[in-house]
Design a protein around this motif. Structure first.
Motif, mmCIF file in Angstrom:
data_model
loop_
_atom_site.group_PDB
_atom_site.id
_atom_site.type_symbol
_atom_site.label_atom_id
_atom_site.label_comp_id
_atom_site.label_asym_id
_atom_site.label_seq_id
_atom_site.Cartn_x
_atom_site.Cartn_y
_atom_site.Cartn_z
ATOM 1 N N MET A 273 12.325 6.192 -6.062
ATOM 2 C CA MET A 273 11.435 5.656 -5.039
ATOM 3 C C MET A 273 10.436 6.704 -4.569
ATOM 4 S SD MET A 273 12.377 3.666 -1.475
ATOM 5 C CE MET A 273 12.909 5.144 -0.596
ATOM 6 N N GLY A 274 10.840 7.975 -4.596
ATOM 7 C CA GLY A 274 9.946 9.039 -4.165
ATOM 8 C C GLY A 274 8.705 9.131 -5.027
ATOM 9 N N LYS A 275 8.893 9.012 -6.347
ATOM 10 C CA LYS A 275 7.744 9.056 -7.259
ATOM 11 C C LYS A 275 6.825 7.860 -7.020
ATOM 12 C CE LYS A 275 10.114 11.557 -10.988
ATOM 13 N NZ LYS A 275 10.550 11.491 -12.403
ATOM 14 N N TYR A 276 7.430 6.715 -6.739
ATOM 15 C CA TYR A 276 6.636 5.505 -6.493
ATOM 16 C C TYR A 276 5.760 5.672 -5.255
ATOM 17 C CZ TYR A 276 5.689 0.731 -4.962
ATOM 18 O OH TYR A 276 5.074 -0.417 -4.516
ATOM 19 N N LEU A 277 6.328 6.189 -4.168
ATOM 20 C CA LEU A 277 5.563 6.370 -2.933
ATOM 21 C C LEU A 277 4.486 7.429 -3.095
ATOM 22 C CD1 LEU A 277 8.389 6.180 -0.235
ATOM 23 C CD2 LEU A 277 6.716 4.428 -0.858
ATOM 24 N N LEU A 278 4.803 8.525 -3.809
ATOM 25 C CA LEU A 278 3.812 9.567 -4.054
ATOM 26 C C LEU A 278 2.638 9.012 -4.856
ATOM 27 C CD1 LEU A 278 2.942 12.518 -3.867
ATOM 28 C CD2 LEU A 278 4.265 12.972 -5.951
ATOM 29 N N PHE B 122 -5.376 0.227 7.595
ATOM 30 C CA PHE B 122 -4.968 -0.630 6.483
ATOM 31 C C PHE B 122 -4.145 0.150 5.459
ATOM 32 C CE2 PHE B 122 -5.710 -2.565 2.313
ATOM 33 C CZ PHE B 122 -5.363 -3.880 2.571
ATOM 34 N N VAL B 123 -4.545 1.388 5.186
ATOM 35 C CA VAL B 123 -3.821 2.215 4.212
ATOM 36 C C VAL B 123 -2.412 2.517 4.714
ATOM 37 C CG1 VAL B 123 -3.728 4.536 3.236
ATOM 38 C CG2 VAL B 123 -5.846 3.234 3.120
ATOM 39 N N VAL B 124 -2.287 2.887 5.997
ATOM 40 C CA VAL B 124 -0.970 3.184 6.568
ATOM 41 C C VAL B 124 -0.085 1.945 6.537
ATOM 42 C CG1 VAL B 124 0.240 3.835 8.681
ATOM 43 C CG2 VAL B 124 -1.820 5.072 8.003
ATOM 44 N N CYS B 125 -0.654 0.789 6.900
ATOM 45 C CA CYS B 125 0.111 -0.451 6.863
ATOM 46 C C CYS B 125 0.564 -0.776 5.444
ATOM 47 C CB CYS B 125 -0.718 -1.602 7.430
ATOM 48 S SG CYS B 125 -1.035 -1.499 9.195
ATOM 49 N N SER B 126 -0.294 -0.537 4.473
ATOM 50 C CA SER B 126 0.069 -0.786 3.081
ATOM 51 C C SER B 126 1.210 0.125 2.642
ATOM 52 C CB SER B 126 -1.147 -0.578 2.170
ATOM 53 O OG SER B 126 -2.177 -1.469 2.496
ATOM 54 N N LEU B 127 1.180 1.365 3.114
ATOM 55 C CA LEU B 127 2.251 2.300 2.772
ATOM 56 C C LEU B 127 3.575 1.866 3.402
ATOM 57 C CD1 LEU B 127 2.930 4.910 1.308
ATOM 58 C CD2 LEU B 127 2.341 6.177 3.398
ATOM 59 N N VAL B 128 3.522 1.393 4.643
ATOM 60 C CA VAL B 128 4.732 0.891 5.304
ATOM 61 C C VAL B 128 5.284 -0.317 4.557
ATOM 62 C CG1 VAL B 128 5.632 -0.155 7.419
ATOM 63 C CG2 VAL B 128 4.086 1.795 7.559
ATOM 64 N N VAL B 129 4.382 -1.187 4.102
ATOM 65 C CA VAL B 129 4.805 -2.353 3.328
ATOM 66 C C VAL B 129 5.474 -1.922 2.030
ATOM 67 C CG1 VAL B 129 3.957 -4.335 2.016
ATOM 68 C CG2 VAL B 129 3.128 -3.914 4.323
ATOM 69 N N VAL C 120 -9.963 1.312 7.814
ATOM 70 C CA VAL C 120 -9.432 1.511 6.455
ATOM 71 C C VAL C 120 -8.164 2.356 6.498
ATOM 72 C CG1 VAL C 120 -9.891 2.618 4.231
ATOM 73 C CG2 VAL C 120 -11.638 1.195 5.292
ATOM 74 N N MET C 121 -8.156 3.389 7.339
ATOM 75 C CA MET C 121 -6.969 4.228 7.459
ATOM 76 C C MET C 121 -5.784 3.430 7.997
ATOM 77 S SD MET C 121 -7.736 7.099 6.205
ATOM 78 C CE MET C 121 -6.201 7.894 6.657
ATOM 79 N N GLN D 157 -3.011 7.075 -4.943
ATOM 80 C CA GLN D 157 -3.933 5.987 -5.256
ATOM 81 C C GLN D 157 -4.798 5.610 -4.063
ATOM 82 O OE1 GLN D 157 -1.298 2.904 -6.616
ATOM 83 N NE2 GLN D 157 -1.152 3.711 -8.702
ATOM 84 N N MET D 158 -4.306 5.887 -2.851
ATOM 85 C CA MET D 158 -5.044 5.495 -1.649
ATOM 86 C C MET D 158 -6.213 6.434 -1.335
ATOM 87 S SD MET D 158 -1.879 4.383 0.803
ATOM 88 C CE MET D 158 -0.873 2.954 0.404
ATOM 89 N N ILE D 159 -6.162 7.656 -1.830
ATOM 90 C CA ILE D 159 -7.235 8.621 -1.544
ATOM 91 C C ILE D 159 -8.576 8.143 -2.077
ATOM 92 C CG2 ILE D 159 -8.037 10.977 -1.954
ATOM 93 C CD1 ILE D 159 -5.124 11.878 -1.908
ATOM 94 N N PRO D 160 -8.692 7.774 -3.365
ATOM 95 C CA PRO D 160 -9.999 7.266 -3.831
ATOM 96 C C PRO D 160 -10.402 5.958 -3.163
ATOM 97 C CG PRO D 160 -8.320 7.007 -5.535
ATOM 98 C CD PRO D 160 -7.723 7.861 -4.482
ATOM 99 N N VAL D 161 -9.431 5.164 -2.700
ATOM 100 C CA VAL D 161 -9.763 3.920 -1.999
ATOM 101 C C VAL D 161 -10.496 4.232 -0.700
ATOM 102 C CG1 VAL D 161 -8.812 1.914 -0.800
ATOM 103 C CG2 VAL D 161 -7.880 2.603 -3.014
#
Length: 308
Positions: free
Chosen positions: A1-6, A287-294, A284-285, A11-15
């Motif tokens: 799971m750690g690799k998946y979250l990393l 949204f990114v944090v919410c996506s990470l929590v999801v 956007v930030m 992926q969110m940085i270029p977004v």
């Protein structure tokens, strides 16, 4: 799971960078001169105008302005508005109202969307399912501003059940009708998504196996059907928080709510690029944090992600 979250974080940085660059380019391409608009009908003093352009870096090329914005944004220094107010202060006054509105809309759509979706999915083909499907189709088909104006007229102006406008410092009752309007379309989508997942999973082999083992309908529904059906719903809800923040612009204009959407609308009219891009960047930030929590919740709910 750690690799998946990393991998998701990388992926969110270029977004974020791509979104801010796109918004900055759109604001830069807007017709008109924001400095000349500050003078209104008065003649423009060229010396003063040149000083203002230099102060706000408007005399520099687009790409230079963008990188200067990124550099200052790293320290949360978004500069000042044309009125001389710090951008972070303007955003700080507007964001709490929009966050309260978005959270109320989120709770409304999550509770009633999932509840009606469960009822519809477990009673597929019955009269209750047909009524809920028709209701959800109507909510999806009708634009938000139409729903807002209709509810404002009947519940606020004609019947005086709820306040017609929210005002400067709105409370729970003031934001109740705007929250229902804001969350209505998403609630309809959640209803249909939940219904589809439940009606699909209810006929799966593992459900029939659980029933054959003697489990009650309640245990089968809670432990097996709902647990697997709500995984895509959780994903949709998490991504929808950012959509609620963005969609609040129309709702805030209808109900005169002094939030981020209203502030963003006024900034676009005045051509205040820094304020517009700052608001969008923060959204956007979020949204990114919410996506990470999801993604974290998804990893907990789905063992295929948890052990990846």
């Amino acid at each position: 799971m750690g690799k998946y979250l990393l991998r998701r974080i990388l992926q969110m940085i270029p977004v974020v960078l791509g979104t801010t660059l796109l918004i900055y380019a759109l604001v830069f391409a807007l017709p008109g001169d924001p400095v000349a608009a500050m003078f209104g009908d008065k003649p423009v003093n060229q010396a003063v105008a040149a000083q203002i352009r230099s102060e706000y870096n408007l005399d520099k090329p687009f790409i230079v302005q963008y990188f200067l914005f990124l550099k200052n944004a790293l320290t949360l220094n978004f500069g000042n508005t044309f009125a001389g107010q710090p951008v972070i202060s303007v955003i700080g006054r507007a964001f709490p109202v929009t966050i309260r509105l978005a959270l109320m809309a989120f709770v409304f759509e999550a509770i009633f969307g999932v509840l009606f979706g469960i009822i519809s999915g477990l009673n597929k083909g019955k009269w209750s399912d047909q009524i809920i499907l028709i209701l959800s189709l109507l909510l999806i088909s009708i634009p938000t501003f139409v729903t807002g104006f209709v509810m404002q007229f009947f519940f606020g102006v004609k019947w005086h059940i709820l306040p017609a406008t929210a005002g400067v410092d709105p409370g729970f009752i003031d934001l109740l009708m705007p929250a229902i309007v804001l969350g209505s379309v998403s609630m309809a989508s959640i209803i249909r998504l939940t219904r589809t997942e439940i009606s699909t999973n209810i006929s799966e082999d593992y459900v029939r196996t659980a029933r054959a083992k003697g489990m009650s309908n309640f245990q089968v529904t809670v432990r097996h059907i709902l647990r697997n059906s709500l995984i895509p719903v959780v994903t949709y809800l998490g991504a929808d928080i950012g959509a609620l923040m963005g969609g609040a612009m129309i709702t805030e204009r209808i109900f005169n709510i002094q939030g981020v959407g209203n502030t963003l609308y006024q900034a676009i009219l005045r051509g205040e690029g820094t304020l517009v891009v700052s608001i969008v960047t923060i959204m956007v930030m979020i949204f990114v944090v919410c996506s990470l929590v999801v993604d974290l919740l998804y990893a907990v709910l789905d063992p295929r992600i948890r052990y990846a």
